[in-house]
Motif scaffolding. Structure first.
Motif, mmCIF file in Angstrom:
data_model
loop_
_atom_site.group_PDB
_atom_site.id
_atom_site.type_symbol
_atom_site.label_atom_id
_atom_site.label_comp_id
_atom_site.label_asym_id
_atom_site.label_seq_id
_atom_site.Cartn_x
_atom_site.Cartn_y
_atom_site.Cartn_z
ATOM 1 N N LEU A 45 0.822 -1.208 0.000
ATOM 2 C CA LEU A 45 0.000 0.000 0.000
ATOM 3 C C LEU A 45 0.856 1.258 0.000
ATOM 4 N N GLY A 46 2.002 1.210 -0.578
ATOM 5 C CA GLY A 46 2.859 2.402 -0.599
ATOM 6 C C GLY A 46 4.040 2.187 0.307
ATOM 7 N N THR A 47 5.191 1.892 -0.274
ATOM 8 C CA THR A 47 6.342 1.482 0.510
ATOM 9 C C THR A 47 7.519 1.333 -0.431
ATOM 10 N N SER A 48 8.699 1.075 0.114
ATOM 11 C CA SER A 48 9.796 0.786 -0.792
ATOM 12 C C SER A 48 10.467 -0.519 -0.401
ATOM 13 N N PHE A 49 10.775 -1.296 -1.395
ATOM 14 C CA PHE A 49 11.321 -2.620 -1.113
ATOM 15 C C PHE A 49 12.021 -3.181 -2.340
ATOM 16 N N TYR A 50 12.659 -4.314 -2.135
ATOM 17 C CA TYR A 50 13.491 -4.933 -3.153
ATOM 18 C C TYR A 50 12.979 -6.333 -3.441
ATOM 19 N N VAL A 51 12.894 -6.687 -4.707
ATOM 20 C CA VAL A 51 12.467 -8.037 -5.081
ATOM 21 C C VAL A 51 13.510 -8.660 -5.980
ATOM 22 N N ASN A 52 13.830 -9.915 -5.731
ATOM 23 C CA ASN A 52 14.680 -10.643 -6.660
ATOM 24 C C ASN A 52 13.995 -11.961 -6.965
ATOM 25 N N THR A 60 10.986 0.310 3.717
ATOM 26 C CA THR A 60 10.053 1.058 4.564
ATOM 27 C C THR A 60 8.634 0.586 4.284
ATOM 28 N N GLY A 61 7.715 0.855 5.217
ATOM 29 C CA GLY A 61 6.306 0.530 4.999
ATOM 30 C C GLY A 61 5.960 -0.871 5.465
ATOM 31 N N LYS A 62 4.983 -1.465 4.800
ATOM 32 C CA LYS A 62 4.501 -2.775 5.198
ATOM 33 C C LYS A 62 4.046 -3.501 3.953
ATOM 34 N N LEU A 63 4.298 -4.788 3.883
ATOM 35 C CA LEU A 63 3.768 -5.503 2.727
ATOM 36 C C LEU A 63 3.488 -6.956 3.007
ATOM 37 N N ALA A 64 2.675 -7.552 2.134
ATOM 38 C CA ALA A 64 2.275 -8.942 2.272
ATOM 39 C C ALA A 64 2.811 -9.748 1.100
ATOM 40 N N VAL A 65 3.328 -10.939 1.400
ATOM 41 C CA VAL A 65 3.836 -11.820 0.358
ATOM 42 C C VAL A 65 3.047 -13.119 0.429
ATOM 43 N N PHE A 66 2.572 -13.595 -0.730
ATOM 44 C CA PHE A 66 1.782 -14.827 -0.725
ATOM 45 C C PHE A 66 1.825 -15.475 -2.098
ATOM 46 N N TYR A 67 1.381 -16.737 -2.155
ATOM 47 C CA TYR A 67 1.258 -17.410 -3.443
ATOM 48 C C TYR A 67 -0.111 -17.135 -4.031
ATOM 49 N N LYS A 68 -0.143 -17.071 -5.357
ATOM 50 C CA LYS A 68 -1.389 -16.656 -6.005
ATOM 51 C C LYS A 68 -2.545 -17.588 -5.668
ATOM 52 N N LYS A 100 -2.807 -19.227 -2.841
ATOM 53 C CA LYS A 100 -3.059 -19.275 -1.395
ATOM 54 C C LYS A 100 -3.120 -17.861 -0.821
ATOM 55 N N PRO A 101 -4.088 -17.065 -1.275
ATOM 56 C CA PRO A 101 -4.114 -15.658 -0.855
ATOM 57 C C PRO A 101 -4.385 -15.499 0.643
ATOM 58 N N ASN A 102 -4.790 -16.575 1.310
ATOM 59 C CA ASN A 102 -5.043 -16.445 2.744
ATOM 60 C C ASN A 102 -3.800 -16.679 3.594
ATOM 61 N N ASN A 103 -2.794 -17.298 2.983
ATOM 62 C CA ASN A 103 -1.531 -17.516 3.709
ATOM 63 C C ASN A 103 -0.555 -16.383 3.434
ATOM 64 N N LYS A 104 -0.833 -15.243 4.025
ATOM 65 C CA LYS A 104 0.024 -14.093 3.753
ATOM 66 C C LYS A 104 1.130 -13.994 4.793
ATOM 67 N N VAL A 105 2.328 -13.714 4.351
ATOM 68 C CA VAL A 105 3.419 -13.423 5.278
ATOM 69 C C VAL A 105 3.604 -11.914 5.275
ATOM 70 N N ILE A 106 3.474 -11.299 6.469
ATOM 71 C CA ILE A 106 3.553 -9.836 6.537
ATOM 72 C C ILE A 106 4.982 -9.418 6.881
ATOM 73 N N LEU A 107 5.542 -8.512 6.076
ATOM 74 C CA LEU A 107 6.910 -8.046 6.330
ATOM 75 C C LEU A 107 6.898 -6.657 6.950
ATOM 76 N N ASN A 108 7.804 -6.457 7.911
ATOM 77 C CA ASN A 108 8.058 -5.131 8.469
ATOM 78 C C ASN A 108 9.428 -4.666 7.999
#
Lengths: 344, 200
Positions: A200-207, A221-229, A231-239
């Motif tokens: 929802l608005g943040t900065s991060f790195y993806v490889n 910075t910010g907050k984000l969720a990572v999940f498999y397409k 399994k949208p209910n199994n979200k891992v939240i990153l700080n």
């Protein structure tokens, strides 16, 4: 055709804008000497233009150009309009001014019609997908919503010309750094193969190819969720400071504390090494500088180095390392070979 | 695309302005790159080309009521860009009629926006052809074409002689000419395909 090669030198010089007056005269007289020469020239010219047009095509963003023109042309017109109205009201109105005023009212309707047309237009077409590929170096790119993306060399990003609907969806292959524009109403979603990253608005790195069948997401910075397409209910939240390690084969997402200080070095050329192995450092350098440094003496790999670099040239970095470890550098065209006795 | 579109019927005056702006945007989107490419042949600099073409569109918008709609708006735009280019090279570089002639830059083509634009397939072919160049040769070519360095600057950067830069550049060009030979004659056809697919 005598010494054609020499003239090809001249032709390329001419295209590159490097030919002197004398050389131009030489080229002109060669062209006039024989119609076949003009044919050769035209072929090179077409080749050159084909390559140039590819470059122009990639370097010009129609959206950005249209924005520029739009703000120049239509913003300033609106401002003029208001000043004029103000003037009219302070004067007594002649017949022609009444006509003028009537035209103004008509103009309001015109604008309304214009807006409804634009709104209709906006909702009735599917935006085109765009693809950017960072071929030779890192590529910084602004998306239509203001999000900025730095693509690492060799990575590709696909996004629509315009974000419609209720989310902003892009597709990444490779490695990139995102600085996402804040918009709570439209989540920003990145697809990397089957993985989804929602922000929802943040900065991060993806490889998306971290090696060993892994992907990596590191949050700045910010907050984000990572999940498999699927399994949208199994979200891992990153700080901030967290890293998600994703195993493609096992479809697992593990949250760890990011200990790699140099994950952004490919973008910033800032590197911090603390008692690190020379072998590992060389790998990082090769990635950051797109270089091909090879360790020729195996016993060098375990030498430990502590150093900080901030946007220095590769030569400068190597010289510092050389002063610490004492090795010899041997440059062979694109390969840089490093050899030495190693450390005790 | 010309401003004489069937939408502009007399009884629907309200809409004229609005559609004209939308048409203007469409015209811009369809032709901007082609015109830039056209301008680039004269001024050899992307930034300048973009500015000249932007100016031409401003010019068109300001005169949108006074232009002769019997001719295509495209050829009108081309003429403006062409004149701006000539003014630019007159003011900034030496203006040589002879050079323009042998490059076929005289007289002006009718529709600059029909200039060759590139499909992703050709784009890939070009990239591949560049990738195939020998290391040094590619390095020189990329520095010149993609980083806009002068021959002298390339020579300094790579610590080679300026003569070597010249040779590598012409080697690169020769290689590209052979590799891209198939694409040279069909460039104009591609434009048409791109344009038609854009209409959808």
């Amino acid at each position: 055709m005598t010494n054609e090669i020499e003239y090809i030198d001249l032709i390329s010089k001419h295209f590159a804008g490097e030919a002197s007056n004398e050389e131009m005269k030489l080229l002109l007289s060669w062209l006039k000497a024989d119609a076949a020469n003009q044919k050769v020239f035209d072929d090179y010219k077409n080749t050159w233009e084909l390559v140039e047009s590819e470059k122009i095509n990639n370097q010009i963003s129609i959206d950005a150009e249209w924005e520029k023109l739009n703000s120049k042309l239509f913003m300033s017109a609106d401002e003029k309009e208001t000043t004029k109205i103000y003037k009219l009201n302070t004067e007594r109105k002649s017949a022609s001014q009444w006509v003028y005023r009537a035209l103004r009212i008509a103009a309001v309707f015109t604008l309304l019609a214009g807006f409804s047309y634009l709104i209709y237009h906006y909702y009735s077409y599917e935006p085109k997908q765009k693809q950017v590929f960072a071929q030779t170096e890192n590529l910084e790119n602004k998306l239509p919503d203001g999000t900025s993306v730095v693509l690492h060399k060799g990575s590709t990003l696909e996004y629509p010309e315009e974000f419609k609907g209720n989310n902003r969806s892009v597709k990444l292959t490779g490695e990139a750094y995102f600085d996402v524009a804040h918009d709570k109403t439209k989540p920003f979603i990145i697809s990397a193969e089957d993985l989804r990253i929602e922000v929802l608005g943040t900065s991060f790195y993806v490889n998306s190819n971290a090696g060993n069948g892994k992907m990596e997401v590191v949050l700045t910075t910010g907050k984000l969720a990572v999940f498999y397409k699927d399994k949208p209910n199994n979200k891992v939240i990153l700080n901030p400071g967290d890293k998600a390690e994703v195993s493609k084969a096992e479809k697992t997402i593990t949250k760890v504390v990011n200990e790699d200080q140099n994950y952004m070095a490919w973008k910033t050329k800032k590197m911090v090494f603390f008692d690190d192995r020379l072998g590992d450092i060389i790998q990082i350098l090769n990635k950051v500088y797109n270089s091909n440094i090879q360790l020729k003496s195996e016993n060098l790999a375990d030498c430990r180095i502590t150093a900080t670099f901030d946007n220095q040239s590769l030569d400068a970095v190597l010289n510092v390392l050389k002063a610490t470890v004492d090795f010899t550098i041997n440059k062979k065209s694109s390969v840089i070979e490093i050899s030495g006795n190693g450390c005790k | 695309m010309s401003f004489k579109t069937p939408f502009l019927s007399e009884e629907n005056q309200h809409k004229i302005q609005a559609i004209t702006k939308a048409a203007f945007e469409e015209l811009f989107r369809d032709n901007f790159k082609g015109l830039c490419f056209f301008a680039h042949k004269y001024v050899r600099d992307i930034q300048t080309s973009k500015e000249l073409v932007q100016d031409a569109f401003i010019n068109l918008w300001e005169k949108r009521e006074g232009i002769d709609t019997s001719k295509s708006v495209k050829s009108y735009l081309t003429t403006i860009v062409y004149n701006k280019c000539l003014n630019y090279i007159r003011d900034n570089k030496k203006f040589d009629r002879e050079i323009l002639e042998f490059e076929n830059l005289f007289p002006v083509q009718d529709n600059a926006s029909d200039e060759k634009l590139i499909t992703s397939e050709i784009s890939k072919q070009i990239k591949d052809a560049i990738d195939e160049l020998p290391e040094k040769c590619r390095e020189v070519f990329m520095l010149s074409r993609y980083q806009n360095l002068k021959y002298q600057e390339i020579a300094d950067k790579l610590m080679i002689s300026i003569k070597t830069v010249e040779t590598q550049m012409s080697k690169a060009l020769q290689h590209l000419r052979i590799k891209l030979a198939d694409y040279l004659p069909i460039m104009l056809i591609i434009v048409e395909i791109i344009k038609n697919s854009n209409k959808n």
